[in-house]
Structures are given as C-alpha cells and as structure tokens.
Design a protein around this motif. Structure first.
Motif, PDB file in Angstrom:
ATOM      1  N   ILE A   1       0.871  -1.071  -0.011  1.00  0.00           N
ATOM      2  CA  ILE A   1      -0.130  -0.067   0.073  1.00  0.00           C
ATOM      3  C   ILE A   1       0.863   1.181   0.003  1.00  0.00           C
ATOM      4  CG2 ILE A   1      -1.527   1.259   1.644  1.00  0.00           C
ATOM      5  CD1 ILE A   1      -2.819  -1.239   2.276  1.00  0.00           C
ATOM      6  N   CYS A   2       0.567   2.282  -0.810  1.00  0.00           N
ATOM      7  CA  CYS A   2       1.291   3.313  -0.706  1.00  0.00           C
ATOM      8  C   CYS A   2       1.225   4.179   0.760  1.00  0.00           C
ATOM      9  CB  CYS A   2       0.761   4.584  -1.560  1.00  0.00           C
ATOM     10  SG  CYS A   2       1.583   6.094  -1.570  1.00  0.00           S
ATOM     11  N   ALA A   3       2.385   4.430   1.259  1.00  0.00           N
ATOM     12  CA  ALA A   3       2.319   5.185   2.407  1.00  0.00           C
ATOM     13  C   ALA A   3       1.828   6.351   2.639  1.00  0.00           C
ATOM     14  CB  ALA A   3       3.879   5.005   3.009  1.00  0.00           C
ATOM     15  N   SER A   4       1.676   7.117   1.331  1.00  0.00           N
ATOM     16  CA  SER A   4       0.982   8.620   1.454  1.00  0.00           C
ATOM     17  C   SER A   4      -0.434   8.400   1.244  1.00  0.00           C
ATOM     18  CB  SER A   4       1.831   9.361   0.531  1.00  0.00           C
ATOM     19  OG  SER A   4       3.177   9.022   0.279  1.00  0.00           O
ATOM     20  N   CYS A   5      -0.635   7.827   0.073  1.00  0.00           N
ATOM     21  CA  CYS A   5      -2.170   7.876   0.047  1.00  0.00           C
ATOM     22  C   CYS A   5      -2.982   6.732   0.280  1.00  0.00           C
ATOM     23  CB  CYS A   5      -2.430   8.288  -1.550  1.00  0.00           C
ATOM     24  SG  CYS A   5      -2.016   6.941  -2.750  1.00  0.00           S
ATOM     25  N   GLY A   6      -2.333   5.631   0.680  1.00  0.00           N
ATOM     26  CA  GLY A   6      -3.046   4.671   1.168  1.00  0.00           C
ATOM     27  C   GLY A   6      -3.684   3.630  -0.061  1.00  0.00           C
TER      28      GLY A   6
ATOM     29  N   ALA B   1      -0.482   2.012 -10.174  1.00  0.00           N
ATOM     30  CA  ALA B   1       0.488   3.062  -9.484  1.00  0.00           C
ATOM     31  C   ALA B   1      -0.594   4.249  -9.022  1.00  0.00           C
ATOM     32  CB  ALA B   1       1.391   3.633 -10.402  1.00  0.00           C
ATOM     33  N   CYS B   2      -0.114   5.053  -8.023  1.00  0.00           N
ATOM     34  CA  CYS B   2      -0.994   6.020  -7.445  1.00  0.00           C
ATOM     35  C   CYS B   2      -0.686   7.399  -7.848  1.00  0.00           C
ATOM     36  CB  CYS B   2      -1.047   5.930  -5.940  1.00  0.00           C
ATOM     37  SG  CYS B   2       0.763   6.153  -5.356  1.00  0.00           S
ATOM     38  N   GLY B   3       0.476   7.532  -8.225  1.00  0.00           N
ATOM     39  CA  GLY B   3       0.673   9.051  -8.740  1.00  0.00           C
ATOM     40  C   GLY B   3       1.352  10.045  -7.772  1.00  0.00           C
ATOM     41  N   CYS B   4       1.719   9.105  -6.609  1.00  0.00           N
ATOM     42  CA  CYS B   4       2.541  10.085  -5.601  1.00  0.00           C
ATOM     43  C   CYS B   4       3.934   9.961  -6.091  1.00  0.00           C
ATOM     44  CB  CYS B   4       2.436   9.222  -4.161  1.00  0.00           C
ATOM     45  SG  CYS B   4       0.609   9.335  -3.378  1.00  0.00           S
ATOM     46  N   LYS B   5       4.642  11.080  -5.610  1.00  0.00           N
ATOM     47  CA  LYS B   5       6.190  11.035  -6.163  1.00  0.00           C
ATOM     48  C   LYS B   5       6.670  10.060  -4.809  1.00  0.00           C
ATOM     49  CE  LYS B   5       6.941  15.325  -8.312  1.00  0.00           C
ATOM     50  NZ  LYS B   5       5.779  16.235  -7.799  1.00  0.00           N
TER      51      LYS B   5
HETATM   52 ZN   LIG Z   1      -0.014   7.189  -3.293  1.00  0.00          ZN
END
Ligand SMILES: [Zn+2]
Ligand SMILES: [Zn+2]
Length: 163
Positions: free
Chosen positions: A131-136, A143-147
């Motif tokens: 899971i992405c640590a910034s957006c979850g 992919a989620c687009g977070c840098k």
């Molecule tokens: Zn993210």
C-alpha cells in the motif's frame, strides 16, 4: 482424539486414523478466518520397534496480507510427523511425543504441530506491491501518482558529489 495403540506397541503394525479438529475459536494475527475444520488423515506405525505418527493436515483459510492487508483464501496443507515414546529419553528432540498409557493424544500432537507451523508472514502473492504510505492506495491495482519518497541516502550522496 485419543487413539488406542495397544496392539502395535510391542509388535509391528499400523493403525490408520482420520478426524477433524474444530478451529473456529483459534486466532492468529495473520488469519482472518478458518473456513473449515482442520482435517487430519494418517496412521501410527510400529516399524522395527519405533513408533511414529504421520498425518496429512488440510484447512481452508482466509489470510490477511502483511503488505496490502487484503484478504485472500487459500487451502493450507501440511504434513505432520512425530515419534512416539513411552518415556522421554532425548529431551532436546522436539519431534518426540509421549504416549498416555496405551493411547496417543492425537488432537494435542496435531494441534501443536499445526500451530508451530503457522506462517508468521503472509503475502497475497510473492510480489505483492503493498500500500502507498502516503495515499493508502493498494499498489497491486495500479500506481497512485504520489512521488516516491526521496531516499535520504541519495540526498547525502548528491551533496558529496556536488562538492
Ligand atoms: Zn500514493
Ligand atoms: Zn498483498
């Protein structure tokens, strides 16, 4: 289940068994639910004076992935092996279980082996992206687009190289 093995304690032979253990009250962090009882099928054998128990265990479970927290269903299979003895001679051998008179406490042995073999890590798949640590967002779905977080080691390296 207590299995009476009197007739093979002193002479060669085999006694088959099959039973189920209810696991509905058993909780593991990595397990969301057990969907079936633990099925146990095997036999106790006296071969050349050595008593051994071998059994195949199977249970349908829903695990929780360590990385992405999703639930996934899997059929867990395990082979259980134990040496049975009337008295403990080698206390360091964890595979030796004691007889209770002429009986083998199969439930206790199988239960012990099963629990010692439960995974402490569970992954929905080998290469789970987590899971992405910034957006979850679950990264297995894309992919989620977070840098990506800058690696602090790279910042130090860059600084050194620029000097
Ligand atoms: Zn993210
Ligand atoms: Zn996962």
């Amino acid at each position: 289940m207590l299995l009476n093995i009197r007739k093979i304690i002193e002479e060669p032979g085999e006694i088959p068994f099959s039973f189920e253990i209810d696991m509905s009250d058993v909780h593991f962090d990595s397990v969301h639910a057990f969907l079936s009882p633990l099925t146990v099928k095997g036999s106790v054998v006296n071969s050349a004076g050595v008593l051994t128990m071998d059994a195949d265990l199977e249970i349908e479970s829903v695990f929780i992935c360590d990385r992405c927290s999703s639930h996934y269903q899997t059929r867990k299979r395990l082979h259980a092996h134990a040496v049975l003895a009337q008295e403990l001679q080698d206390e360091d051998n964890p595979d030796i279980y004691l007889l209770e008179g002429d009986n083998v406490n199969l439930t206790e042995i199988i239960y012990t082996i099963f629990i010692l073999n439960m995974e402490t890590k569970s992954l929905c798949k080998e290469d789970c992206r987590g899971i992405c640590a910034s957006c979850g967002k679950n990264l297995n779905e894309g992919a989620c687009g977070c840098k990506p977080e800058p690696d602090p080691r790279l910042a130090v390296l860059k600084q050194l190289l620029n000097e």
